[in-house]
Motif scaffolding. Structure first.
Motif, PDB file in Angstrom:
ATOM      1  N   VAL A 164       0.892  -1.187  -0.202  1.00  0.00           N
ATOM      2  CA  VAL A 164       0.183   0.171  -0.100  1.00  0.00           C
ATOM      3  C   VAL A 164       0.873   1.233  -0.050  1.00  0.00           C
ATOM      4  O   VAL A 164       1.807   1.402   0.849  1.00  0.00           O
ATOM      5  N   VAL A 165       0.703   2.215  -1.006  1.00  0.00           N
ATOM      6  CA  VAL A 165       1.395   3.385  -1.114  1.00  0.00           C
ATOM      7  C   VAL A 165       0.405   4.763  -1.099  1.00  0.00           C
ATOM      8  O   VAL A 165      -0.567   4.714  -1.691  1.00  0.00           O
ATOM      9  N   ASP A 166       0.740   5.791  -0.289  1.00  0.00           N
ATOM     10  CA  ASP A 166       0.054   6.860  -0.428  1.00  0.00           C
ATOM     11  C   ASP A 166       0.989   7.997  -1.326  1.00  0.00           C
ATOM     12  O   ASP A 166       2.141   7.845  -1.271  1.00  0.00           O
ATOM     13  N   GLY A 167       0.316   8.721  -2.000  1.00  0.00           N
ATOM     14  CA  GLY A 167       1.003   9.751  -2.595  1.00  0.00           C
ATOM     15  C   GLY A 167       0.439  10.336  -3.843  1.00  0.00           C
ATOM     16  O   GLY A 167      -0.565   9.873  -4.254  1.00  0.00           O
ATOM     17  N   THR A 168       1.066  11.287  -4.425  1.00  0.00           N
ATOM     18  CA  THR A 168       0.712  11.855  -5.513  1.00  0.00           C
ATOM     19  C   THR A 168       1.910  12.188  -6.563  1.00  0.00           C
ATOM     20  O   THR A 168       2.991  12.356  -5.950  1.00  0.00           O
ATOM     21  N   GLY A 218       4.910  13.969  -8.192  1.00  0.00           N
ATOM     22  CA  GLY A 218       5.651  15.239  -7.909  1.00  0.00           C
ATOM     23  C   GLY A 218       5.936  15.534  -6.485  1.00  0.00           C
ATOM     24  O   GLY A 218       6.674  16.462  -6.151  1.00  0.00           O
ATOM     25  N   ARG A 219       5.349  14.660  -5.333  1.00  0.00           N
ATOM     26  CA  ARG A 219       5.696  14.711  -4.243  1.00  0.00           C
ATOM     27  C   ARG A 219       6.211  13.457  -3.683  1.00  0.00           C
ATOM     28  O   ARG A 219       5.690  12.155  -4.166  1.00  0.00           O
ATOM     29  N   PRO A 220       7.009  13.291  -2.364  1.00  0.00           N
ATOM     30  CA  PRO A 220       7.360  11.938  -2.044  1.00  0.00           C
ATOM     31  C   PRO A 220       6.373  10.820  -1.574  1.00  0.00           C
ATOM     32  O   PRO A 220       5.282  11.125  -1.188  1.00  0.00           O
ATOM     33  N   LEU A 221       6.404   9.662  -1.893  1.00  0.00           N
ATOM     34  CA  LEU A 221       5.673   8.729  -1.814  1.00  0.00           C
ATOM     35  C   LEU A 221       5.842   8.190  -0.411  1.00  0.00           C
ATOM     36  O   LEU A 221       6.876   8.200  -0.025  1.00  0.00           O
ATOM     37  N   VAL A 266      12.731   0.938  -5.747  1.00  0.00           N
ATOM     38  CA  VAL A 266      11.671   1.068  -4.395  1.00  0.00           C
ATOM     39  C   VAL A 266      11.995   1.534  -3.152  1.00  0.00           C
ATOM     40  O   VAL A 266      11.530   2.387  -2.674  1.00  0.00           O
ATOM     41  N   VAL A 267      13.241   1.093  -2.859  1.00  0.00           N
ATOM     42  CA  VAL A 267      13.702   1.396  -1.397  1.00  0.00           C
ATOM     43  C   VAL A 267      14.285   2.954  -1.618  1.00  0.00           C
ATOM     44  O   VAL A 267      13.725   3.752  -0.481  1.00  0.00           O
ATOM     45  N   ARG A 268      14.495   3.558  -2.449  1.00  0.00           N
ATOM     46  CA  ARG A 268      14.893   4.941  -2.918  1.00  0.00           C
ATOM     47  C   ARG A 268      13.646   5.657  -2.842  1.00  0.00           C
ATOM     48  O   ARG A 268      13.243   6.769  -2.146  1.00  0.00           O
ATOM     49  N   ILE A 269      12.577   5.372  -3.767  1.00  0.00           N
ATOM     50  CA  ILE A 269      11.257   5.913  -3.803  1.00  0.00           C
ATOM     51  C   ILE A 269      10.602   6.128  -2.617  1.00  0.00           C
ATOM     52  O   ILE A 269      10.032   7.001  -2.088  1.00  0.00           O
ATOM     53  N   LEU A 270      10.596   5.130  -1.975  1.00  0.00           N
ATOM     54  CA  LEU A 270      10.026   5.096  -0.603  1.00  0.00           C
ATOM     55  C   LEU A 270      10.833   5.399   0.513  1.00  0.00           C
ATOM     56  O   LEU A 270       9.976   5.343   1.839  1.00  0.00           O
ATOM     57  N   ARG A 271      11.961   5.690   0.354  1.00  0.00           N
ATOM     58  CA  ARG A 271      12.804   6.188   1.479  1.00  0.00           C
ATOM     59  C   ARG A 271      12.746   4.843   2.584  1.00  0.00           C
ATOM     60  O   ARG A 271      12.460   5.328   3.766  1.00  0.00           O
ATOM     61  N   LEU A 272      12.788   3.686   2.025  1.00  0.00           N
ATOM     62  CA  LEU A 272      13.080   2.705   3.012  1.00  0.00           C
ATOM     63  C   LEU A 272      14.436   2.273   3.578  1.00  0.00           C
ATOM     64  O   LEU A 272      15.324   2.895   2.771  1.00  0.00           O
ATOM     65  N   THR A 273      14.736   1.762   4.672  1.00  0.00           N
ATOM     66  CA  THR A 273      16.029   1.281   4.880  1.00  0.00           C
ATOM     67  C   THR A 273      16.640   0.055   4.210  1.00  0.00           C
ATOM     68  O   THR A 273      17.779  -0.108   4.153  1.00  0.00           O
TER      69      THR A 273
END
Lengths: 181, 181
Positions: B17-21, B23-26, B127-134
């Motif tokens: 599940v991903v939140d976002g729009t 042009g803004r961070p997801l 995916v890790v980068r876009i969602l800023r995961l560890t």
């Protein structure tokens, strides 16, 4: 024993209801197809199939459901839709706790005509004879669903007799129930 | 916009599940898999998937669902189960009236990494980068579901802008909604 046979498909899902037991004449209760329009999104088509099959079970209250086993074949452009429709059929039956069996096309041909490689016409002629119909129901998907239901009554009945004999012979059963879902 | 991505499979159905729009961070809201045991009858496995996906929708209330588009490939022994699971995913979403999109693996790779032929590792790193995961969620099916959800936010967002521009330009719209289910 009342069996609902389902020949899964996205455009036409064949359905046939047969009453009977092994060794006695079988009776066709109802036959038809659940149709969905190719112009609709696939998700809506699958929901239509779900509702349609649910209505058939609701109306006819089968004791068991027989679904044609689908195989991956690279030569078929419709195989993915058929697989998706078969998944819906399985879920609709399983949600109601109905026993489910899957039979392959060659098992159906062998059971109905005595020949696993029989052609459509031979199988159709036997369906007409077995159910004492005046003509073969159309489309082919509907006739195929009847053949599935016949197969299930006969295989299920034979299996039930084997199970009963095994139970009489002693507690060690080596046979398996026919519910090969 | 909240998107539930589903990577269909019979043994492991990835969900993300991903939140976002655009042009803004997801943001990743949740990720996991719906598992079913290979020892169970297929109909029960499909019912487990149905209930599992229903629970994910119930909990996270997505605005849209993105499902990986499955293709027939003769080299895969699991393709029929995958197709059946995808059918269940589509029905679960459609029954609730949720917008559904299907994206192909190469569309997902292209959207997330800029390369439709990117390998698993490249897509995972993005995916890790876009969602800023560890770290990348495991198993791979879970990570794939997140990639699907990201793809849908971005494609959906872009399409919404095109639609808005077309609406401003006049009543004659030539673009199609992204709901390609």
């Amino acid at each position: 024993m009342r069996v609902l046979g389902i020949d899964p498909g996205l455009t036409r899902c064949g359905v046939g209801v047969v009453d009977g037991t092994v060794g006695r004449p079988l009776t066709m209760v109802d036959v038809g197809v659940v149709r969905t329009s190719a112009g609709l999104p696939i998700a809506e088509r699958l929901v239509t199939i779900e509702k349609g099959l649910d209505a058939w079970i609701e109306e006819h209250r089968p004791d068991a459901v027989a679904v044609e086993r689908v195989f991956a074949r690279s030569d078929s452009s419709t195989i993915m839709g058929t697989a998706q429709a078969s998944g819906i059929a399985l879920v609709v039956a399983a949600r109601r706790g109905l026993p489910i069996a899957m039979h392959t096309p060659s098992e159906v041909k062998a059971a109905v005509s005595g020949n696993g490689r029989a052609d459509k016409a031979q199988v159709g002629a036997m369906v007409v004879r077995i159910l004492r119909l005046t003509e073969l129901p159309r489309p082919a998907d509907a006739a195929d669903a009847l053949a599935l239901a016949i197969t299930h009554v006969w295989r299920g009945g034979a299996q039930a007799r084997i199970d009963a004999a095994a139970a009489q012979a002693g507690p060690r059963r080596t046979s398996y129930p026919v519910r090969t879902r």
